[in-house]
Design an enzyme around this catalytic site. Structure first.
Site, PDB file in Angstrom:
ATOM      1  N   ILE A 177       7.609  13.844   9.864  1.00 18.06           N
ATOM      2  CA  ILE A 177       8.529  14.039   8.526  1.00 18.06           C
ATOM      3  C   ILE A 177       7.744  14.328   7.453  1.00 18.06           C
ATOM      4  O   ILE A 177       8.256  15.289   6.545  1.00 18.06           O
ATOM      5  CB  ILE A 177       8.834  12.379   8.318  1.00 18.06           C
ATOM      6  CG1 ILE A 177       9.748  11.807   9.455  1.00 18.06           C
ATOM      7  CG2 ILE A 177       9.432  11.880   6.702  1.00 18.06           C
ATOM      8  CD1 ILE A 177      10.157  10.528   9.355  1.00 18.06           C
ATOM      9  N   SER A 196      -3.971  12.136   5.498  1.00 20.23           N
ATOM     10  CA  SER A 196      -3.733  11.753   6.625  1.00 20.23           C
ATOM     11  C   SER A 196      -4.981  10.980   7.390  1.00 20.23           C
ATOM     12  O   SER A 196      -5.966  11.356   6.666  1.00 20.23           O
ATOM     13  CB  SER A 196      -3.265  13.095   7.613  1.00 20.23           C
ATOM     14  OG  SER A 196      -1.921  12.808   8.125  1.00 20.23           O
ATOM     15  N   ARG A 197      -4.585  10.405   8.452  1.00 17.77           N
ATOM     16  CA  ARG A 197      -5.869  10.013   9.268  1.00 17.77           C
ATOM     17  C   ARG A 197      -7.025  11.073   9.540  1.00 17.77           C
ATOM     18  O   ARG A 197      -8.162  11.099   9.519  1.00 17.77           O
ATOM     19  CB  ARG A 197      -5.583   9.246  10.507  1.00 17.77           C
ATOM     20  CG  ARG A 197      -5.164   7.698  10.201  1.00 17.77           C
ATOM     21  CD  ARG A 197      -4.913   7.147  11.313  1.00 17.77           C
ATOM     22  NE  ARG A 197      -3.670   7.501  12.201  1.00 17.77           N
ATOM     23  CZ  ARG A 197      -3.664   7.271  13.397  1.00 17.77           C
ATOM     24  NH1 ARG A 197      -4.330   6.011  14.017  1.00 17.77           N
ATOM     25  NH2 ARG A 197      -2.569   7.808  14.233  1.00 17.77           N
ATOM     26  N   GLY A 253       8.507   5.652   3.734  1.00 16.57           N
ATOM     27  CA  GLY A 253       8.165   5.206   4.918  1.00 16.57           C
ATOM     28  C   GLY A 253       8.383   3.766   5.302  1.00 16.57           C
ATOM     29  O   GLY A 253       9.369   3.561   5.999  1.00 16.57           O
ATOM     30  N   ARG A 254       7.481   2.658   4.920  1.00 17.70           N
ATOM     31  CA  ARG A 254       7.709   1.260   5.156  1.00 17.70           C
ATOM     32  C   ARG A 254       7.384   0.579   3.639  1.00 17.70           C
ATOM     33  O   ARG A 254       6.464   1.144   3.124  1.00 17.70           O
ATOM     34  CB  ARG A 254       6.923   0.887   6.168  1.00 17.70           C
ATOM     35  CG  ARG A 254       7.680   1.167   7.403  1.00 17.70           C
ATOM     36  CD  ARG A 254       9.170   0.265   7.958  1.00 17.70           C
ATOM     37  NE  ARG A 254       9.407   0.554   9.057  1.00 17.70           N
ATOM     38  CZ  ARG A 254      10.416   1.449   9.723  1.00 17.70           C
ATOM     39  NH1 ARG A 254      10.840   2.222   8.472  1.00 17.70           N
ATOM     40  NH2 ARG A 254      10.702   1.491  10.837  1.00 17.70           N
ATOM     41  N   GLU A 283      12.975  -6.366   2.870  1.00 17.88           N
ATOM     42  CA  GLU A 283      14.525  -5.942   2.948  1.00 17.88           C
ATOM     43  C   GLU A 283      15.468  -7.023   3.743  1.00 17.88           C
ATOM     44  O   GLU A 283      14.924  -7.706   4.365  1.00 17.88           O
ATOM     45  CB  GLU A 283      14.632  -4.780   3.663  1.00 17.88           C
ATOM     46  CG  GLU A 283      13.771  -3.482   3.090  1.00 17.88           C
ATOM     47  CD  GLU A 283      13.773  -2.187   4.189  1.00 17.88           C
ATOM     48  OE1 GLU A 283      14.492  -2.235   5.051  1.00 17.88           O
ATOM     49  OE2 GLU A 283      12.951  -1.440   3.611  1.00 17.88           O
ATOM     50  N   HIS A 301      17.547   1.610   2.391  1.00 22.65           N
ATOM     51  CA  HIS A 301      16.870   2.217   3.709  1.00 22.65           C
ATOM     52  C   HIS A 301      17.971   2.762   4.637  1.00 22.65           C
ATOM     53  O   HIS A 301      18.247   2.363   5.734  1.00 22.65           O
ATOM     54  CB  HIS A 301      16.515   0.801   4.258  1.00 22.65           C
ATOM     55  CG  HIS A 301      15.376   1.098   5.454  1.00 22.65           C
ATOM     56  ND1 HIS A 301      14.330   0.310   5.907  1.00 22.65           N
ATOM     57  CD2 HIS A 301      15.323   2.265   6.216  1.00 22.65           C
ATOM     58  CE1 HIS A 301      13.713   0.836   6.769  1.00 22.65           C
ATOM     59  NE2 HIS A 301      14.142   1.863   6.917  1.00 22.65           N
TER      60      HIS A 301
HETATM   61  O1  LIG Z   1      13.269   3.611   8.617  1.00 27.83           O
HETATM   62  C1  LIG Z   1      13.978   3.805   9.766  1.00 27.83           C
HETATM   63  C2  LIG Z   1      13.488   4.054  11.052  1.00 27.83           C
HETATM   64  O2  LIG Z   1      12.030   3.613  11.163  1.00 27.83           O
HETATM   65  O3  LIG Z   1      14.259   4.422  11.908  1.00 27.83           O
END
Ligand SMILES: O=CC(=O)O
Length: 338
Positions: A177, A196-197, A253-254, A283, A301
């Protein structure tokens, strides 16, 4: 004389009984969005824990020898407690882009493979990330509200937004992504760098090992990594203050990758310029403070979901489950991220 029951004498229900079982702990969002029938196969049968009155552990113990695979989606954890009740499971296939609901080390320990959603969502999520960034910078949603409320005629022109082209965009997490976001922003004339890592050998974008340093050297920080113990609250007070007063943050992301309370505080005090958010820590609850902020664009989301990507997802999920059950290589085996 005995009676021979041939396959053609069996009812559909009896045939399903004979198929390997794929267990689900909650309905994936895709089931209601494009229909569960898109995920059907004559090679396996879904067992839904949420359709049973039995306590989860009793349900799993009852079916433990026929359950060969797990179909996971965000939210319901696939952890050591669950896996130890399912000794025959050899694969976890997930409908989500994120894998944070899966105990990956425990799967590794048990020799259970993981199939992720591959690239099916990457373009849609990247499009929304760029959309959110443009919206925040050019005030698209805020201007829309201004016009609808009749304020253009009543109060005159809306304040100017700022230019995307020429901005320094910092991508946090250059996986599938993140890479799609980088390509799009490059095409918009942005200067891309990333954290990034590990440094990626296949790109020439400047790499920052330290996310704080990346934030200090960009105008927009786009969070594209997964959630893990390592990335939880990685975007903290220090990173937000490095991003600075003119800086904008986008999160697809999250939610928990950002310390949300701290982000709210920074936005309220003008310590960062704006935010475009598709994900939140708790959420579907969203901090109320955002509702009054015109420099914040909110999305429920939805970055991953388009009918097109969901159709691709259903083919991929069925393909992965069928491949596993026929001892063939998975279509999208998760090896390592970013
Ligand atoms: O956020 C949505 C997913 O991880 O599919």
């Amino acid at each position: 004389m005995g009676v021979n029951v041939t396959d053609s004498d069996k009812t559909q229900e009896e045939e399903q009984q004979d198929l390997p079982k794929v267990v689900l702990f909650r309905p994936p969002p895709a089931f209601s969005l494009i229909g569960e029938e898109s995920f059907a196969s004559n090679k396996f049968h879904f067992l839904k824990t949420y359709d049973s009155q039995l306590p989860l552990d009793q349900f799993l113990s009852t079916h433990s020898h026929s359950i060969k695979a797990i179909l996971s989606s965000g939210g319901a954890p696939v952890n050591a407690d669950i896996l130890q009740l399912l000794p025959e499971v050899g694969v976890v296939v997930t409908t989500s882009a994120g894998l944070n609901q899966i105990d990956i080390p425990e799967c590794r320990r048990r020799g259970i493979k993981i199939a992720n959603s591959g690239n099916v969502y990457s373009a849609d999520v990247a499009d929304l990330a760029v959309g959110l960034l443009i919206d925040v910078l050019r005030k698209v949603s805020a201007s829309d509200r201004y016009v609808r409320q009749g304020l253009w005629a009543a109060k005159g022109n809306y304040p100017l937004g700022s230019k995307l082209s020429g901005k320094r965009a910092g991508i946090v997490g250059l996986g599938n992504i993140g890479y799609e976001v980088a390509k799009r922003l490059e095409a918009f004339g942005c200067f891309v760098s990333y954290n990034s890592r590990k440094k990626k050998p296949y790109v020439s974008y400047p790499f920052y090992h330290d996310v704080c340093e990346l934030a200090a050297n960009c105008d927009a920080l786009i969070i594209c990594c997964g959630l893990s113990d390592e990335t939880r609250h990685m975007i903290n007070k220090q990173v937000l203050s490095a991003l600075g007063k003119e800086g904008v943050i986008v999160n697809i992301g999250r939610g928990a990758i950002i310390d949300e309370k701290e982000m709210v505080r920074c936005l309220m005090q003008g310590e960062i310029a704006g935010a475009g958010l598709d994900v939140f820590e708790n959420e579907p609850n969203v901090p109320q403070e955002f509702f009054a902020m015109d420099n914040v664009v909110l999305s429920p989301h939805r970055a991953v979901f388009t009918p097109e990507s969901l159709k691709d997802l259903s083919q991929l999920v069925v393909g992965n489950l069928e491949a596993f059950l026929s001892n063939k290589p998975l279509l999208t085996e998760y090896v390592d991220s970013e």
